[in-house]
Design a protein around this motif. Structure first.
Motif, mmCIF file in Angstrom:
data_model
loop_
_atom_site.group_PDB
_atom_site.id
_atom_site.type_symbol
_atom_site.label_atom_id
_atom_site.label_comp_id
_atom_site.label_asym_id
_atom_site.label_seq_id
_atom_site.Cartn_x
_atom_site.Cartn_y
_atom_site.Cartn_z
ATOM 1 N N LEU A 1 -21.225 -45.694 24.674
ATOM 2 C CA LEU A 1 -21.541 -44.435 25.208
ATOM 3 C C LEU A 1 -21.089 -44.750 26.653
ATOM 4 O O LEU A 1 -20.552 -43.489 26.837
ATOM 5 N N LYS B 1 -17.111 -44.435 26.098
ATOM 6 C CA LYS B 1 -16.710 -43.186 25.633
ATOM 7 C C LYS B 1 -17.040 -41.895 26.496
ATOM 8 O O LYS B 1 -16.345 -41.074 26.817
ATOM 9 N N GLY B 2 -18.054 -42.129 27.333
ATOM 10 C CA GLY B 2 -18.697 -41.073 27.957
ATOM 11 C C GLY B 2 -17.536 -40.775 29.469
ATOM 12 O O GLY B 2 -17.642 -39.689 30.037
ATOM 13 N N GLY C 1 -23.348 -36.614 26.362
ATOM 14 C CA GLY C 1 -24.220 -37.846 25.623
ATOM 15 C C GLY C 1 -24.630 -38.778 26.692
ATOM 16 O O GLY C 1 -25.712 -39.366 26.608
ATOM 17 N N LEU C 2 -23.700 -39.135 27.565
ATOM 18 C CA LEU C 2 -23.920 -40.247 28.491
ATOM 19 C C LEU C 2 -24.982 -39.809 29.494
ATOM 20 O O LEU C 2 -25.841 -40.559 29.789
ATOM 21 N N TRP D 1 -19.012 -36.508 24.825
ATOM 22 C CA TRP D 1 -19.580 -37.705 25.019
ATOM 23 C C TRP D 1 -20.071 -38.136 26.410
ATOM 24 O O TRP D 1 -20.913 -38.619 26.630
ATOM 25 N N SER D 2 -19.488 -37.250 27.414
ATOM 26 C CA SER D 2 -19.967 -37.327 28.684
ATOM 27 C C SER D 2 -21.337 -36.848 28.867
ATOM 28 O O SER D 2 -22.124 -37.301 29.409
ATOM 29 N N TYR E 1 -11.523 -36.351 17.559
ATOM 30 C CA TYR E 1 -11.866 -37.541 18.276
ATOM 31 C C TYR E 1 -10.432 -37.729 19.350
ATOM 32 O O TYR E 1 -9.340 -37.568 19.007
ATOM 33 N N ILE F 1 -23.573 -30.070 22.267
ATOM 34 C CA ILE F 1 -22.975 -31.511 21.573
ATOM 35 C C ILE F 1 -23.151 -31.278 20.139
ATOM 36 O O ILE F 1 -21.966 -31.230 19.285
ATOM 37 N N MET G 1 -19.469 -30.718 18.265
ATOM 38 C CA MET G 1 -18.933 -32.452 17.846
ATOM 39 C C MET G 1 -18.048 -32.251 16.536
ATOM 40 O O MET G 1 -17.271 -32.725 16.363
ATOM 41 N N ASN H 1 -13.740 -33.112 22.985
ATOM 42 C CA ASN H 1 -14.578 -34.084 22.313
ATOM 43 C C ASN H 1 -14.905 -35.263 23.464
ATOM 44 O O ASN H 1 -16.325 -35.407 23.321
ATOM 45 N N ASN H 2 -14.234 -35.641 24.392
ATOM 46 C CA ASN H 2 -14.633 -36.449 25.412
ATOM 47 C C ASN H 2 -15.874 -36.034 26.265
ATOM 48 O O ASN H 2 -16.651 -36.683 26.647
#
Lengths: 299, 287
Positions: B29, B32-33, B264-265, B261-262, B252, B243, B247, B257-258
């Motif tokens: 994470l 990716k984040g 999510g972080l 992930w941020s 990807y 998200i 998502m 998308n990134n």
């Protein structure tokens, strides 16, 4: 000592399993039947949730015809479908949009199979009291310039917008062909078709957009645009502009099981019974076609 | 000896796998984040402080402030509702009616845990949203509906931990207080609650951690709009709802998308924050 060795083995196996689970993707190959031999193997399909019911229904019949074939159909969204087919973790990736329209997808490496067409239109709560809207007014409604239905000859009722998330294919299609690219104003945002339908039905003054297949009942009122009714026929002959292809993408030329399945999807059987049954328009019946830039031409 | 060794190794293995999984998720994470900032050049300060989220514009804007504010708003508001209810129920079960109160209330509270979040969301959408719309105002979709759904969802967490905290208080606290002539309510208010306070706070923080991470039920009732809410009846969005909404539709490696992930972080970092807070509160426990 013996136990220690055994333990080492268990540990190794466990670690390998953990890493395999962490890094692995589904990468099973399908041994497709060529030369008219009986088909066998497994096929993994993922992507567009709008296409999922259609593809799943076709897969079931395909498996009935070919008992030693296993077809798995996963939803997950158009983006997921395109990403997974591009990286080779599934054999077919379904999408509501052209691969060219999505960031980070090597569209030139994918082959497009347009299996069906889906028409969409704006739909309003039945109490709003209008059935037709001009494109100009539709844009004004969705950009928040008109905020009350009485301005359009309907009830004195505040307009409530129901949107899709930015990344949704339905939204992209609607914005492109119904709103001429105008950005919709903020409103309630939901992704699932059924939730959108439920919100339109239950919220006074609500307007949203949905695929024709969700507008069959007597719940939400589908709107005609500039007097053109949202029917399959009008989409087929190019009079009604809001529609999109349902794409099945393969990496490179389709072969083996993937080819067999796509051929099956395009067969008269599926196109003329299953596709309309599920609320889609057969790709074979389209009199017009459209490219990734949205240019329309006669077939 | 043999059995001892094997047993010891078995549980150690379990622990090692758990630790490995957590570290793997954190590393994944984390990398990716951060990609949105390092690879795609999204400005992290803009990401955290701007409320303009327009990934599809010609000049895309990636400001997640609206969603961060939304997440904190529903979390804090639902804790404000769930904390008094949960702690009240805990006091009822341990101090007021320990015998029959616990027998009735405990299964009821435990039942709430078993209901899947999609069902909470569906009930919220079908019952709560129309109720709020016709009796309180607004569209029905919004912070208030999200808060109510979440507070019911975190109630069992708060209640269970608060009950345990109250139940494990030593008997001599109660006896001593009563011997000094305090009434039952005085004992609860002046002695038992202060004594259990760190654990009670832990209960609330754990509830908040759950509320912060919940996605599905909130998504169905909060409205998910990208405007900063100005009142409790306004529609809003949280990090989790954005998200889950986007998502599947993004590809990807794309910037959008990134940035998901941020987000999510951010959720992971907040979760670490909640855990640190709980550790701190636990360390202050005097009994």
């Amino acid at each position: 000592m013996k136990n220690l060795k055994k333990l080492g083995l268990i540990l190794t196996v466990a670690m390998v399993a953990v890493f395999a689970a962490a890094c692995g993707g589904a990468k099973d190959g399908a041994s497709g039947g060529k030369d008219g031999k009986e088909l066998s193997g497994s096929l993994v399909i993922s992507g567009s949730s709008a296409m999922q019911p259609l593809v799943a229904a076709a897969a079931e019949e395909f498996m009935n015809d070919n008992p030693s074939v296993d077809v798995q159909v996963n939803a997950g969204g158009s983006g997921t479908g395109l990403s997974q087919v591009a990286e080779g973790s599934v054999q077919i990736g379904n999408s509501d949009v052209f691969a060219e329209e999505k960031d980070g997808i090597p569209a030139d490496k994918l082959e497009d199979h347009k299996v069906a067409v889906v028409g969409m239109t704006a739909a309003v709560n039945p109490k709003v009291g209008i059935k037709n809207i001009s494109k100009e007014d539709l844009i004004k409604v969705f950009t928040g310039k008109i905020t009350n239905w009485k301005d359009l000859g309907g009830k004195d009722q505040k307009i409530v917008l129901v949107n899709r998330p930015d990344s949704s294919g339905t939204r992209a299609t609607f914005v492109k062909y119904a709103l001429d690219g105008a950005t919709p104003a903020e409103g309630i945002t939901e992704d699932a078709n059924n939730t959108v339908l439920k919100i339109i039905n239950e919220t006074d003054g609500a307007i949203g957009y949905l695929a024709f297949s969700y507008l069959k009942g007597d719940q939400a009122t589908p709107l005609s645009i500039d007097g053109v009714e949202p029917t399959d026929e009008n989409v087929q002959n190019g009079k009604f502009p809001i529609w999109a292809y349902e794409h099945s993408y393969t990496k490179g030329k389709a072969d083996g099981l993937a080819k067999a399945f796509i051929d099956y999807m395009m067969s008269k059987d599926v196109q003329e019974s299953l596709v309309p049954d599920q609320g889609y328009i057969p790709a074979s019946k389209m009199k017009v076609e459209r490219d990734a830039e949205g240019k329309m031409s006669n077939k | 000896m043999n059995g001892e060794f094997r047993g010891r190794m078995l549980v150690t293995l379990c622990a090692v796998i758990m630790i490995a999984a957590t570290i793997a998720i954190t590393i994944f994470l984390g990398t990716k984040g951060l990609q949105a900032f390092f690879k795609n050049g999204v400005n992290p300060i803009e990401f955290l402080t701007s409320s303009d989220w327009n990934p599809l514009k010609e000049n895309p804007e990636y400001g997640a402030l609206t969603f961060i504010v939304g997440s904190f708003a529903v979390t804090v508001l639902s804790a404000i509702i769930a904390a008094p209810l949960g702690i009240g129920a805990a006091i009822f079960m341990t101090e007021i009616a320990p015998s029959w109160g616990r027998k009735i209330l405990q299964p009821i509270v435990e039942l709430l845990v078993g209901i899947p979040s999609v069902v909470y969301g569906f009930i919220g959408l079908t019952v709560l949203v129309p109720f709020v719309r016709s009796h309180i105002g607004g569209l029905g979709f919004g912070l208030l509906s999200g808060t109510i759904v979440l507070s019911v969802m975190i109630l069992p967490t708060v209640t269970t931990i608060a009950t345990d905290a109250m139940a494990t208080l030593p008997k001599n606290l109660r006896e001593g207080s009563l011997a000094l002539g305090a009434t039952r309510w005085q004992t609860i208010k002046k002695v038992l609650i202060p004594a259990a306070l760190p654990s009670l706070l832990t209960a609330i923080v754990l509830g908040m951690a759950r509320a912060f991470g919940e996605a599905l039920a909130v998504q169905m009732v909060i409205g998910n709009s990208r405007d900063l809410p100005t009142s409790i009846l306004d529609t809003a969005a949280t990090l989790t709802t954005i998200i889950t909404l986007n998502m599947g539709n993004t590809t990807y490696g794309s910037v959008e998308n990134n940035t998901l992930w941020s987000m999510g972080l951010i959720l992971l970092i907040m979760s670490f924050g909640f855990i640190l807070l709980i550790r701190y509160l636990a360390s202050r426990r005097k009994l």
